[in-house]
Design a protein around this motif. Structure first.
Motif, PDB file in Angstrom:
ATOM      1  N   ARG A  27       0.701  -1.294  -0.778  1.00  0.00           N
ATOM      2  CA  ARG A  27       0.026   0.133   0.281  1.00  0.00           C
ATOM      3  C   ARG A  27       0.742   0.865  -0.335  1.00  0.00           C
ATOM      4  NH1 ARG A  27      -5.590  -0.029   2.802  1.00  0.00           N
ATOM      5  NH2 ARG A  27      -5.139   1.619   3.088  1.00  0.00           N
ATOM      6  N   ALA A  28       2.198   1.550  -0.201  1.00  0.00           N
ATOM      7  CA  ALA A  28       3.175   2.277   0.556  1.00  0.00           C
ATOM      8  C   ALA A  28       3.074   2.832  -1.257  1.00  0.00           C
ATOM      9  CB  ALA A  28       4.204   2.068   0.313  1.00  0.00           C
ATOM     10  N   PRO A  29       2.968   4.418  -0.709  1.00  0.00           N
ATOM     11  CA  PRO A  29       3.017   4.738  -1.740  1.00  0.00           C
ATOM     12  C   PRO A  29       4.187   4.669  -2.443  1.00  0.00           C
ATOM     13  CG  PRO A  29       2.640   6.740  -0.020  1.00  0.00           C
ATOM     14  CD  PRO A  29       2.452   5.165   0.333  1.00  0.00           C
ATOM     15  N   GLY A  30       4.107   5.027  -4.205  1.00  0.00           N
ATOM     16  CA  GLY A  30       5.570   4.474  -5.134  1.00  0.00           C
ATOM     17  C   GLY A  30       6.487   3.387  -4.735  1.00  0.00           C
ATOM     18  N   ALA A  31       5.951   2.403  -4.037  1.00  0.00           N
ATOM     19  CA  ALA A  31       6.661   1.297  -3.903  1.00  0.00           C
ATOM     20  C   ALA A  31       6.632   0.554  -4.847  1.00  0.00           C
ATOM     21  CB  ALA A  31       5.835   0.496  -3.383  1.00  0.00           C
ATOM     22  N   THR A  32       7.523  -0.009  -5.169  1.00  0.00           N
ATOM     23  CA  THR A  32       8.180  -0.552  -6.613  1.00  0.00           C
ATOM     24  C   THR A  32       7.605  -1.880  -6.944  1.00  0.00           C
ATOM     25  OG1 THR A  32      10.757  -0.989  -6.027  1.00  0.00           O
ATOM     26  CG2 THR A  32       9.987   1.247  -6.798  1.00  0.00           C
ATOM     27  N   ALA A  33       8.166  -3.068  -7.522  1.00  0.00           N
ATOM     28  CA  ALA A  33       7.630  -3.844  -7.337  1.00  0.00           C
ATOM     29  C   ALA A  33       8.887  -4.984  -6.523  1.00  0.00           C
ATOM     30  CB  ALA A  33       7.656  -5.654  -9.119  1.00  0.00           C
ATOM     31  N   ALA A  34       9.929  -4.754  -7.028  1.00  0.00           N
ATOM     32  CA  ALA A  34      10.928  -5.491  -5.593  1.00  0.00           C
ATOM     33  C   ALA A  34      11.335  -4.880  -4.446  1.00  0.00           C
ATOM     34  CB  ALA A  34      12.528  -4.425  -6.483  1.00  0.00           C
ATOM     35  N   THR A  35      10.627  -3.901  -4.684  1.00  0.00           N
ATOM     36  CA  THR A  35      10.129  -3.000  -3.137  1.00  0.00           C
ATOM     37  C   THR A  35       9.289  -4.499  -1.874  1.00  0.00           C
ATOM     38  OG1 THR A  35      10.095  -1.352  -3.109  1.00  0.00           O
ATOM     39  CG2 THR A  35       9.395  -1.483  -1.400  1.00  0.00           C
ATOM     40  N   ARG A  36       7.812  -4.290  -2.588  1.00  0.00           N
ATOM     41  CA  ARG A  36       6.933  -5.267  -2.448  1.00  0.00           C
ATOM     42  C   ARG A  36       7.435  -6.863  -2.650  1.00  0.00           C
ATOM     43  NH1 ARG A  36       4.039  -1.734  -7.037  1.00  0.00           N
ATOM     44  NH2 ARG A  36       2.665  -0.467  -5.194  1.00  0.00           N
ATOM     45  N   ALA A  37       7.943  -7.045  -3.488  1.00  0.00           N
ATOM     46  CA  ALA A  37       9.013  -8.792  -3.620  1.00  0.00           C
ATOM     47  C   ALA A  37       9.911  -8.639  -2.398  1.00  0.00           C
ATOM     48  CB  ALA A  37       9.693  -9.024  -4.852  1.00  0.00           C
ATOM     49  N   LEU A  38      10.294  -7.483  -1.712  1.00  0.00           N
ATOM     50  CA  LEU A  38      11.860  -7.743  -0.511  1.00  0.00           C
ATOM     51  C   LEU A  38      10.732  -7.861   0.777  1.00  0.00           C
ATOM     52  CD1 LEU A  38      14.412  -5.615  -1.098  1.00  0.00           C
ATOM     53  CD2 LEU A  38      14.652  -7.280  -1.339  1.00  0.00           C
ATOM     54  N   ALA A  39       9.426  -7.319   0.674  1.00  0.00           N
ATOM     55  CA  ALA A  39       8.089  -7.512   1.680  1.00  0.00           C
ATOM     56  C   ALA A  39       8.153  -9.492   2.138  1.00  0.00           C
ATOM     57  CB  ALA A  39       7.344  -6.744   1.360  1.00  0.00           C
ATOM     58  N   LEU A  40       7.739 -10.285   0.717  1.00  0.00           N
ATOM     59  CA  LEU A  40       7.317 -11.303   1.242  1.00  0.00           C
ATOM     60  C   LEU A  40       8.768 -11.989   2.356  1.00  0.00           C
ATOM     61  CD1 LEU A  40       5.790 -11.102  -2.071  1.00  0.00           C
ATOM     62  CD2 LEU A  40       4.410 -11.104  -0.054  1.00  0.00           C
ATOM     63  N   VAL A  41       9.463 -11.806   2.057  1.00  0.00           N
ATOM     64  CA  VAL A  41      10.919 -12.653   2.521  1.00  0.00           C
ATOM     65  C   VAL A  41      10.357 -12.757   4.164  1.00  0.00           C
ATOM     66  CG1 VAL A  41      13.265 -12.970   2.991  1.00  0.00           C
ATOM     67  CG2 VAL A  41      12.718 -12.182   0.689  1.00  0.00           C
ATOM     68  N   ARG A  52      14.605  -0.750   0.705  1.00  0.00           N
ATOM     69  CA  ARG A  52      15.411  -0.123  -0.006  1.00  0.00           C
ATOM     70  C   ARG A  52      14.362   1.634  -0.388  1.00  0.00           C
ATOM     71  NH1 ARG A  52      16.031  -1.973  -6.023  1.00  0.00           N
ATOM     72  NH2 ARG A  52      14.693  -1.835  -6.928  1.00  0.00           N
ATOM     73  N   ARG A  53      13.072   1.661   0.285  1.00  0.00           N
ATOM     74  CA  ARG A  53      12.433   2.141   0.209  1.00  0.00           C
ATOM     75  C   ARG A  53      13.781   3.689   0.501  1.00  0.00           C
ATOM     76  NH1 ARG A  53       7.994   3.708  -1.305  1.00  0.00           N
ATOM     77  NH2 ARG A  53       7.501   5.111   0.621  1.00  0.00           N
ATOM     78  N   THR A  54      14.233   3.918   1.741  1.00  0.00           N
ATOM     79  CA  THR A  54      14.853   4.714   2.459  1.00  0.00           C
ATOM     80  C   THR A  54      16.247   5.520   1.479  1.00  0.00           C
ATOM     81  OG1 THR A  54      15.921   3.491   3.704  1.00  0.00           O
ATOM     82  CG2 THR A  54      13.870   4.741   4.394  1.00  0.00           C
TER      83      THR A  54
END
Length: 55
Positions: A27-41, A52-54
């Motif tokens: 749901r984060a604004p501007g989150a990339t696909a890589a950021t979303r994939a990393l959150a699944l780890v 990655r976001r900062t």
């Protein structure tokens, strides 16, 4: 050691924390696909996604 009382508490807490991180990353604004994939780890995904976001 396996303590049933501790396991019955930490299991659901860990599961809720994992779901919270995954949903927040998606749901984060501007989150990339890589950021979303990393959150699944599991375990360190939230920290990796935050890094990655900062960066």
């Amino acid at each position: 050691m396996h303590w049933p009382a501790v396991s019955s508490l930490t299991g659901p807490v860990q599961g809720c924390a994992y779901l919270f991180v995954v949903i927040a990353a998606h749901r984060a604004p501007g989150a990339t696909a890589a950021t979303r994939a990393l959150a699944l780890v599991p375990g360190v995904g939230g920290l990796l996604a935050l890094r990655r976001r900062t960066a």
